[in-house]
Every structure is written in C-alpha cells, then in structure tokens.
Design a protein around this motif. Structure first.
Motif, PDB file in Angstrom:
ATOM      1  N   TRP A 139       8.892   1.871   4.089  1.00 15.33           N
ATOM      2  CA  TRP A 139       7.890   1.184   3.275  1.00 15.33           C
ATOM      3  C   TRP A 139       8.355  -0.239   2.966  1.00 15.33           C
ATOM      4  O   TRP A 139       9.541  -0.480   2.746  1.00 15.33           O
ATOM      5  N   ARG A 140       7.414  -1.156   2.945  1.00 19.80           N
ATOM      6  CA  ARG A 140       7.714  -2.529   2.530  1.00 19.80           C
ATOM      7  C   ARG A 140       6.894  -2.848   1.281  1.00 19.80           C
ATOM      8  O   ARG A 140       5.685  -2.606   1.236  1.00 19.80           O
ATOM      9  N   TYR A 141       7.579  -3.370   0.282  1.00 18.43           N
ATOM     10  CA  TYR A 141       6.949  -3.628  -1.008  1.00 18.43           C
ATOM     11  C   TYR A 141       6.584  -5.096  -1.147  1.00 18.43           C
ATOM     12  O   TYR A 141       7.369  -5.984  -0.811  1.00 18.43           O
ATOM     13  N   LEU A 142       5.356  -5.317  -1.645  1.00 21.84           N
ATOM     14  CA  LEU A 142       4.780  -6.655  -1.679  1.00 21.84           C
ATOM     15  C   LEU A 142       4.693  -7.145  -3.121  1.00 21.84           C
ATOM     16  O   LEU A 142       4.173  -6.441  -3.990  1.00 21.84           O
ATOM     17  N   PRO A 143       5.170  -8.348  -3.404  1.00 19.99           N
ATOM     18  CA  PRO A 143       5.120  -8.870  -4.764  1.00 19.99           C
ATOM     19  C   PRO A 143       3.738  -9.424  -5.111  1.00 19.99           C
ATOM     20  O   PRO A 143       2.897  -9.636  -4.242  1.00 19.99           O
ATOM     21  N   GLY A 144       3.515  -9.640  -6.405  1.00 20.31           N
ATOM     22  CA  GLY A 144       2.338 -10.380  -6.842  1.00 20.31           C
ATOM     23  C   GLY A 144       1.168  -9.574  -7.340  1.00 20.31           C
ATOM     24  O   GLY A 144       0.174 -10.137  -7.806  1.00 20.31           O
ATOM     25  N   PHE A 145       1.225  -8.242  -7.269  1.00 20.95           N
ATOM     26  CA  PHE A 145       0.148  -7.396  -7.776  1.00 20.95           C
ATOM     27  C   PHE A 145       0.550  -6.989  -9.187  1.00 20.95           C
ATOM     28  O   PHE A 145       1.423  -6.154  -9.376  1.00 20.95           O
ATOM     29  N   ARG A 146      -0.083  -7.610 -10.187  1.00 17.68           N
ATOM     30  CA  ARG A 146       0.380  -7.431 -11.549  1.00 17.68           C
ATOM     31  C   ARG A 146      -0.778  -7.300 -12.524  1.00 17.68           C
ATOM     32  O   ARG A 146      -1.940  -7.517 -12.173  1.00 17.68           O
ATOM     33  N   LEU A 200      -9.433 -10.773   3.172  1.00 16.67           N
ATOM     34  CA  LEU A 200      -8.435 -10.084   2.360  1.00 16.67           C
ATOM     35  C   LEU A 200      -8.721  -8.590   2.345  1.00 16.67           C
ATOM     36  O   LEU A 200      -9.868  -8.166   2.240  1.00 16.67           O
ATOM     37  N   ALA A 201      -7.681  -7.772   2.461  1.00 19.38           N
ATOM     38  CA  ALA A 201      -7.852  -6.325   2.449  1.00 19.38           C
ATOM     39  C   ALA A 201      -8.288  -5.858   1.069  1.00 19.38           C
ATOM     40  O   ALA A 201      -7.695  -6.238   0.051  1.00 19.38           O
ATOM     41  N   HIS A 202      -9.323  -5.037   1.025  1.00 15.57           N
ATOM     42  CA  HIS A 202      -9.842  -4.517  -0.233  1.00 15.57           C
ATOM     43  C   HIS A 202     -10.649  -3.261   0.049  1.00 15.57           C
ATOM     44  O   HIS A 202     -10.970  -2.962   1.205  1.00 15.57           O
ATOM     45  N   THR A 203     -10.988  -2.528  -0.992  1.00 19.42           N
ATOM     46  CA  THR A 203     -11.744  -1.294  -0.832  1.00 19.42           C
ATOM     47  C   THR A 203     -13.170  -1.584  -0.396  1.00 19.42           C
ATOM     48  O   THR A 203     -13.852  -2.425  -0.988  1.00 19.42           O
ATOM     49  N   ALA A 204     -13.614  -0.883   0.630  1.00 19.87           N
ATOM     50  CA  ALA A 204     -15.022  -0.917   1.028  1.00 19.87           C
ATOM     51  C   ALA A 204     -15.764   0.163   0.245  1.00 19.87           C
ATOM     52  O   ALA A 204     -15.201   1.220  -0.051  1.00 19.87           O
ATOM     53  N   TYR A 205     -17.034  -0.099  -0.069  1.00 18.76           N
ATOM     54  CA  TYR A 205     -17.793   0.831  -0.888  1.00 18.76           C
ATOM     55  C   TYR A 205     -19.103   1.246  -0.226  1.00 18.76           C
ATOM     56  O   TYR A 205     -20.180   0.824  -0.638  1.00 18.76           O
ATOM     57  N   PRO A 206     -19.045   2.108   0.806  1.00 19.89           N
ATOM     58  CA  PRO A 206     -20.286   2.774   1.204  1.00 19.89           C
ATOM     59  C   PRO A 206     -20.779   3.613   0.035  1.00 19.89           C
ATOM     60  O   PRO A 206     -20.002   4.005  -0.845  1.00 19.89           O
ATOM     61  N   PRO A 315       1.867 -10.308   1.596  1.00 22.00           N
ATOM     62  CA  PRO A 315       1.102 -10.226   0.346  1.00 22.00           C
ATOM     63  C   PRO A 315      -0.192 -11.022   0.380  1.00 22.00           C
ATOM     64  O   PRO A 315      -1.163 -10.660  -0.293  1.00 22.00           O
ATOM     65  N   SER A 316      -0.216 -12.081   1.167  1.00 19.45           N
ATOM     66  CA  SER A 316      -1.407 -12.936   1.223  1.00 19.45           C
ATOM     67  C   SER A 316      -2.591 -12.269   1.897  1.00 19.45           C
ATOM     68  O   SER A 316      -3.699 -12.809   1.881  1.00 19.45           O
ATOM     69  N   ARG A 317      -2.400 -11.077   2.490  1.00 21.82           N
ATOM     70  CA  ARG A 317      -3.483 -10.394   3.193  1.00 21.82           C
ATOM     71  C   ARG A 317      -4.255  -9.438   2.291  1.00 21.82           C
ATOM     72  O   ARG A 317      -5.222  -8.824   2.734  1.00 21.82           O
ATOM     73  N   TRP A 318      -3.845  -9.286   1.029  1.00 23.83           N
ATOM     74  CA  TRP A 318      -4.464  -8.309   0.144  1.00 23.83           C
ATOM     75  C   TRP A 318      -5.231  -8.993  -0.985  1.00 23.83           C
ATOM     76  O   TRP A 318      -4.786 -10.002  -1.533  1.00 23.83           O
ATOM     77  N   GLY A 319      -6.371  -8.420  -1.355  1.00 23.78           N
ATOM     78  CA  GLY A 319      -7.157  -8.887  -2.489  1.00 23.78           C
ATOM     79  C   GLY A 319      -7.434  -7.724  -3.434  1.00 23.78           C
ATOM     80  O   GLY A 319      -8.581  -7.356  -3.657  1.00 23.78           O
ATOM     81  N   CYS A 320      -6.384  -7.159  -4.005  1.00 26.21           N
ATOM     82  CA  CYS A 320      -6.492  -5.898  -4.745  1.00 26.21           C
ATOM     83  C   CYS A 320      -6.841  -6.099  -6.214  1.00 26.21           C
ATOM     84  O   CYS A 320      -6.492  -7.111  -6.822  1.00 26.21           O
ATOM     85  N   VAL A 321      -7.494  -5.104  -6.772  1.00 27.50           N
ATOM     86  CA  VAL A 321      -7.728  -4.987  -8.209  1.00 27.50           C
ATOM     87  C   VAL A 321      -7.449  -3.552  -8.623  1.00 27.50           C
ATOM     88  O   VAL A 321      -7.102  -2.704  -7.798  1.00 27.50           O
ATOM     89  N   SER A 322      -7.635  -3.282  -9.907  1.00 26.70           N
ATOM     90  CA  SER A 322      -7.243  -1.972 -10.457  1.00 26.70           C
ATOM     91  C   SER A 322      -7.857  -0.800  -9.704  1.00 26.70           C
ATOM     92  O   SER A 322      -7.187   0.207  -9.441  1.00 26.70           O
ATOM     93  N   ALA A 323      -9.146  -0.885  -9.366  1.00 23.48           N
ATOM     94  CA  ALA A 323      -9.837   0.251  -8.750  1.00 23.48           C
ATOM     95  C   ALA A 323      -9.404   0.502  -7.316  1.00 23.48           C
ATOM     96  O   ALA A 323      -9.793   1.515  -6.733  1.00 23.48           O
TER      97      ALA A 323
END
Length: 328
Positions: A139-146, A200-206, A315-323
């Motif tokens: 596993w590789r851990y990515l900084p910046g998700f806070r 940016l990688a994020h959850t898709a919502y069908p 890390p620059s490839r992700w656009g994550c939020v809590s959900a």
C-alpha cells in the motif's frame, strides 16, 4: 500443531454475515450498529460484490478474522474507461488470535482474489496502528486528505471548553425518509460536481448506488434548487453538535449558502468536512472560515492491481470528500 496452522483463509458469503456481526461485537464491544452496517456493506450493494475473505479455525469452525471490502464506483483518476475499485471495509482479528500473521494472510488472499476478479485498485482509510502492515503489503499512503473545521456558535464552544470531560463522537437521530429529495432533484447538481472535479478520482453516483450509499440511518440529504444539495450527518463531538458534511453538490457560486442553510437548520455548534487538498471547493471552504487540521492527514492508502491504476498513487489525482470513505 500450532494454532496458526489450524487457521485457514477462505471466502465467505451473505449466509455468514451474522457470524461477521458476532465477531465485530467481540472486537469492538462498545460500538453500536454492527448488524446494520455489516449487512449494508456486504449484502446489499447494487453495483456488485467483491471477494470477502475470512480466517476460520478448522478445529472449532469459528470465524476468527475478516477481510472485507465494498465495490466502489469511481469516476476520473485516469483517462478512458472508469477503473474498477474496491474500498476496504471491516478488517479485524479476534483478540485471542492476534500476533499470528492472520491480518497479513487475509490481506494477501484478498488481494489475490481481487486481482483475479479483474479489479484495478483498492483504497482505504486505515487507523495508524495498521498502516505499517498495509505498507509492507504494497500500500502507498497519500498525504493531504484531512479534516476542515469551522466554529458556528462560538458561545457554545467556549462554554463546552470550560467544562470537564470530552465524550467521543456520537451519531445523531434519523431524519424521516419523506424529508429527502428525490434523486431526480439532485442529479443535475451531482453532474455539475462531476464536471467541476474533472479527471480527479471521486465517487460516481448512479441512482441505485446513490440510494444505497446514503441509506444508513444517520445519513441526511438536504438542500434546494436555489443553493444545491448536500449529504451530511449530525453527531455529538465533545459535547458539541457537529454537522459532518459528506459531499457538497452546490449550485454555481452557492456552496457557502448551502453550508450555511444546513448549519442553521441543524443549529450546529461546529461543522466539519474531510477533503483532499486538490478538491476544487477547498478554496471556498478556506475563504468562508473552515480551518484545516494541519496536525495530521487521514491515513489514505492505495494498492494498485493494474498498470492503468498506477496514476492513482499521486495525491494530485484524487478529489475526495467525507462520503468517499466507507465510514461516513
């Protein structure tokens, strides 16, 4: 023969979910909601299933470990077709069977089955204690998700700080289903969010996944056509009423108004959202008083299973939020 030699790794299915609940009750005896969350995570996902691996004592037949996951629809992250992803969920080992490499053996078997099933990537937020074990497994851990926090009612916060004791986070009450907007009302705002996040990688919502994702008893969906919509839940943290935002789907230039409407309706003392540093709404949060927790990032880990997924270790490839995290 040692105890380790009597434990085997094998898959399990929906018929074993009550055994998983029983194990979770042993491992986390003070936590609540194991049955609801376990059947939600492993038994009802409309977009499909993933391998579920358990550790079983061959002499007693007992389930003594679980390595599970959730099939998670991702948008973005890489050009072309969407990656097939798994988010880890519900890893544990019975207290009497620890220090026997069961965590490692379960994860190795899970990765093997996931790769053989054609998945591209596994991701998860782990606790600090398990991070080193995941890193040894690639596993590789990515900084910046806070976390980002904002004080909404200063008087309440000051009064709470003046008291002793700091109870942990507790879930709020359920909002009646009739108060939720229909998916059709929210769809155009989710589509706008997708355009904003771009690659940016994020959850898709069908629609079916949206309904399942926010079906937990504490999840709330609120908003209007004027300001947009959001997912959130209410919890008590340190005696304060906190709104934890899961995802924001605002109307153009209306993110601040959307947040304010929810905070006012819930009479929140504080508000929180988890967000990656590359998310396009981060600047809006900072301009409107949200403060990042710079002491730590969440332990956000990625295990790639295919060459196409290698871009996601940046890390620059992700656009994550809590959900985007299973435990929201």
């Amino acid at each position: 023969m040692t105890i380790t030699e009597t434990v085997e790794m094998r898959g399990f299915g929906s018929r074993d979910l009550d055994r998983v609940v029983d194990l979770f009750d042993v491992v986390w005896p003070t936590a609540e909601g194991h049955r609801e969350r376990t059947h939600w995570a492993f038994g009802a996902n409309p977009v499909g299933t993933v391998p579920l691996v358990g550790a079983f004592d061959t002499e007693t037949g007992a389930m003594v470990g679980v390595r599970g996951g959730i099939r998670w629809p991702l948008a973005g992250g890489v050009p072309g077709d969407a990656l097939t992803a798994i988010q880890l969920h519900g890893t544990c080992v019975h207290p009497e069977y620890r220090r026997m490499r069961l965590f490692t053996r379960m994860c190795e078997e899970f990765v093997r089955q996931a790769r053989d099933s054609g998945f591209d990537v596994i991701f998860n937020v782990s606790v600090a204690a398990s991070r080193a074990g995941y890193e040894r497994l690639g596993w590789r851990y990515l900084p910046g998700f806070r976390a980002y926090h904002r004080i909404e009612r200063l008087g309440s916060v000051v009064r709470r700080l003046a008291r002793r004791g700091s109870p942990g986070a507790q879930a709020g009450s359920r909002v009646p289903e009739s108060s939720r907007p229909a998916f059709g009302e929210v769809r155009e705002f989710i589509d706008r969010r997708d355009s904003l996040l771009g690659e940016l990688a994020h959850t898709a919502y069908p629609e079916d996944f949206f309904g399942w994702r926010f079906s937990h008893s504490t999840h709330r969906i609120a908003g209007s056509a004027d300001v947009g919509y959001c997912a959130y839940r209410v919890r008590t943290v340190g005696g304060l009423r906190d709104v934890l935002f899961g995802d924001l789907w605002p109307a153009p230039r209306r993110a601040a108004a959307l947040i304010a409407a929810v905070v006012d309706a819930e009479r929140a003392d504080t508000s929180t959202i988890w967000m990656s540093g590359t998310h396009p709404l981060r600047g809006t949060l900072l301009r409107h008083g949200f403060i990042p927790d710079l002491r730590r990032s969440l332990h956000f880990g990625v295990k790639t299973l295919s060459g196409r997924a290698e871009a996601l270790v940046a890390p620059s490839r992700w656009g994550c939020v809590s959900a985007d995290i299973d435990t929201f």
